[in-house]
Design a protein around this motif. Structure first.
Motif, short mmCIF file in Angstrom:
data_model
loop_
_atom_site.label_atom_id
_atom_site.label_comp_id
_atom_site.label_asym_id
_atom_site.label_seq_id
_atom_site.Cartn_x
_atom_site.Cartn_y
_atom_site.Cartn_z
N ASP A 81 0.82 -1.21 0.00
CA ASP A 81 0.00 0.00 0.00
C ASP A 81 0.85 1.26 0.00
O ASP A 81 0.51 2.25 -0.63
N ASN A 82 1.96 1.23 0.75
CA ASN A 82 2.81 2.40 0.89
C ASN A 82 4.26 1.96 1.07
O ASN A 82 4.61 1.36 2.09
N ALA A 83 5.09 2.23 0.09
CA ALA A 83 6.49 1.78 0.13
C ALA A 83 7.25 2.41 1.31
O ALA A 83 8.07 1.75 1.94
N ASP A 84 6.96 3.66 1.63
CA ASP A 84 7.67 4.32 2.73
C ASP A 84 7.32 3.68 4.07
O ASP A 84 8.21 3.44 4.90
N GLY A 107 6.43 5.30 -13.01
CA GLY A 107 5.20 5.50 -12.24
C GLY A 107 5.08 4.71 -10.96
O GLY A 107 3.97 4.48 -10.49
N SER A 108 6.20 4.33 -10.38
CA SER A 108 6.11 3.63 -9.10
C SER A 108 7.16 4.15 -8.12
O SER A 108 8.15 4.76 -8.50
N ARG A 109 6.87 3.94 -6.85
CA ARG A 109 7.81 4.24 -5.77
C ARG A 109 8.27 2.89 -5.26
O ARG A 109 7.45 2.04 -4.90
N HIS A 125 4.74 0.68 -4.77
CA HIS A 125 3.34 1.10 -4.94
C HIS A 125 3.30 2.09 -6.12
O HIS A 125 4.31 2.72 -6.45
N ALA A 126 2.15 2.18 -6.74
CA ALA A 126 1.98 3.07 -7.90
C ALA A 126 1.91 4.52 -7.43
O ALA A 126 1.32 4.81 -6.38
#
Length: 128
Positions: A81-84, A107-109, A125-126
């Motif tokens: 959901d959230n890479a960070d 377009g991704s992290r 995540h996108a």
């Protein structure tokens, strides 16, 4: 094009130094242990399995299992959901990702975490 409608990618096999060490690593990431013995572990996440096989020195396996370039150029992508937030959680678990989260032009992290044998896991995540 193949007409086989029943094909489905279900798993990867990783040659590892010690399957029990890798099993602990993947369990820490949230994978479930499906099977485990002295030489082979199967871990699963949302129906996708990674088979962790301890390296063997038997002649028929030695070239493949002992290759120092195994996994080169291969990344296992894991959507989050959230890479960070995922990065922070892994660091808090005592894991050391190889990279920090970064936005990419496609377009991704993403960030990379290597398993005990150097296989690369890309958490992503996108971007909106």
């Amino acid at each position: 094009m193949l007409q086989n409608k029943t094909m489905k990618v279900t798993s990867l096999l990783f040659w590892v130094q010690e399957n029990k060490t890798s099993e602990k690593f993947y369990r820490k990431l949230g994978f479930n242990v499906v099977a485990s013995d002295e030489t082979r572990s199967v871990v699963s996440l949302d129906g996708f399995e990674i088979v962790l096989v301890s390296m063997r020195d038997e002649e028929k396996f030695v070239r493949d299992s002992m290759d120092t370039k195994k996994g080169r150029g291969m990344y296992l992508y894991i959507h989050v959901d959230n890479a960070d937030a995922q990065y922070k959680e892994l660091v808090e678990l005592g894991l050391q990702p190889a990279t920090k989260p970064k936005d990419w032009e496609w377009g991704s992290r993403e960030f990379i975490l290597k398993d005990p044998d150097g296989y690369k896991l890309c958490f992503w995540h996108a971007l909106e």
